[in-house]
Design a protein around this motif. Structure first.
Motif, PDB file in Angstrom:
ATOM      1  N   SER A  32      20.322   5.757   9.414  1.00 53.24           N
ATOM      2  CA  SER A  32      20.226   4.325   9.135  1.00 53.24           C
ATOM      3  C   SER A  32      21.569   3.652   9.360  1.00 53.24           C
ATOM      4  N   ASP A  45      21.408  -2.691   1.667  1.00 48.78           N
ATOM      5  CA  ASP A  45      20.741  -1.786   2.599  1.00 48.78           C
ATOM      6  C   ASP A  45      20.944  -0.332   2.186  1.00 48.78           C
ATOM      7  N   TYR A  47      19.716   3.233   0.574  1.00 51.78           N
ATOM      8  CA  TYR A  47      18.472   4.005   0.597  1.00 51.78           C
ATOM      9  C   TYR A  47      18.404   5.077  -0.502  1.00 51.78           C
ATOM     10  N   VAL A  58      15.393  -0.289  -3.475  1.00 46.63           N
ATOM     11  CA  VAL A  58      15.552   0.941  -2.696  1.00 46.63           C
ATOM     12  C   VAL A  58      14.204   1.358  -2.115  1.00 46.63           C
ATOM     13  N   ASN A  61      13.393  -0.820   0.779  1.00 46.27           N
ATOM     14  CA  ASN A  61      14.174  -0.429   1.954  1.00 46.27           C
ATOM     15  C   ASN A  61      13.558   0.793   2.629  1.00 46.27           C
ATOM     16  N   ARG A  62      13.161   1.765   1.825  1.00 42.80           N
ATOM     17  CA  ARG A  62      12.544   2.973   2.371  1.00 42.80           C
ATOM     18  C   ARG A  62      11.223   2.640   3.061  1.00 42.80           C
ATOM     19  N   TRP A  76       8.056  10.850   2.982  1.00 39.57           N
ATOM     20  CA  TRP A  76       9.496  10.856   2.673  1.00 39.57           C
ATOM     21  C   TRP A  76       9.776  11.921   1.623  1.00 39.57           C
ATOM     22  N   THR A 122      14.750  13.850   4.374  1.00 39.26           N
ATOM     23  CA  THR A 122      15.775  12.809   4.269  1.00 39.26           C
ATOM     24  C   THR A 122      16.943  13.283   3.411  1.00 39.26           C
ATOM     25  N   VAL A 266      20.814   6.798   5.039  1.00 36.94           N
ATOM     26  CA  VAL A 266      19.904   7.931   5.025  1.00 36.94           C
ATOM     27  C   VAL A 266      19.855   8.542   6.422  1.00 36.94           C
TER      28      VAL A 266
END
Length: 276
Positions: A32, A45, A47, A58, A61-62, A76, A122, A266
């Protein structure tokens, strides 16, 4: 040549590892990036759920990222990173661990690997070294979080050995070293250098430069690269990013550059498939 390419024609900026994705069209691998419009809020931004940020933001964002990548948030999967060397094999039963709640992440885990499709492995970073693994012959993928503690403890070597036990041959194993803090910005003391010397001996001179009495500038990426080669990975199979997360703080989160107030980028790797 920088192996990670920035994708700017998207609302969710990120870098991809095109060379690997071209090898296997089902493979999705990348890093990212921070949003190109600079925000006063350093965590906008972020993660990771373990820093001081609103968990709901968060998760949003994910969700935005997986939508862009063509995965579901249920794919994820992550660990609660502790700068250790514990590595977990991820099967269908572990799919989705840590995707919405920190408490649900795999405990004390800094490395993940899987043979399964539709699992997005991740891992989170703000200067530490991301290590990505791909065995095209056995279709195994992995990621490892290598800060200086994990690096000197040999998390990269441990991952190579585990994948070898799974049938992945050294000569076919591909490794990518992602964006992290560079030697230009990473000054360390004897506490760090002593175990580095124990690992590399005289070769230490190629990865660290003395700046003053008791201080060195350490290249963590080169350190991990040397350990991977010693573990049996051919040099030609290792890609290494030239990005420094501290120099490029507008593009990446940096713990050092922010004075400890950074969010986390991430790094991910997954193979697209059908949800069970």
């Amino acid at each position: 040549m920088e192996p990670f390419q920035l994708q700017q024609a998207t609302d969710v900026p990120y870098l991809t590892l095109n060379r690997w994705e071209q090898m296997d069209p089902t493979l999705v691998v990348g890093v990212s990036a921070r949003r190109l419009q600079i925000d006063e809020d350093r965590l906008c931004d972020n993660y990771a759920l373990h820093v001081q940020d609103d968990p709901e933001r968060v998760r949003q964002n994910r969700q935005q990222l997986v939508d862009e990548l063509g995965f579901s948030l249920s794919a994820w999967t992550c660990g609660n990173q502790v700068h250790g060397v514990h590595i977990e094999q991820i099967g269908i039963g572990e799919r989705g661990r840590g995707n919405k709640l920190l408490e649900d992440a795999l405990p004390a885990t800094d490395g993940l690997f899987t043979r399964e499709q539709d699992i997005l492995l991740t891992s989170f970073y703000a200067d530490c070294v991301p290590l990505l693994f791909y065995s095209p012959d056995k279709e195994i993928i992995g990621v490892a979080h290598a800060g200086w503690k994990g690096s000197v403890a040999g998390i990269g070597t441990k991952m190579v050995n585990l994948l070898n036990e799974q049938g992945a041959k050294h000569e076919h194993l591909q490794v990518a070293i992602g964006p992290s803090i560079g030697a230009c910005c990473y000054e360390v003391d004897e506490l760090v250098m002593s175990p580095v010397r124990e690992q590399l001996g005289s070769s230490c001179d190629t990865i660290a430069t003395a700046t003053e009495e008791g201080k060195w500038r350490l290249d963590l990426k080169k350190f991990n690269q040397e350990l991977l080669v010693r573990a049996g990975v051919p040099q030609k199979n290792i890609l290494c990013s030239s990005y420094c997360t501290s120099c490029d703080e507008k593009l990446f989160h940096s713990h050092r550059a922010s004075g400890g107030k950074a969010g986390r980028i991430v790094v991910w790797i997954g193979k697209k498939g059908f949800s069970p």
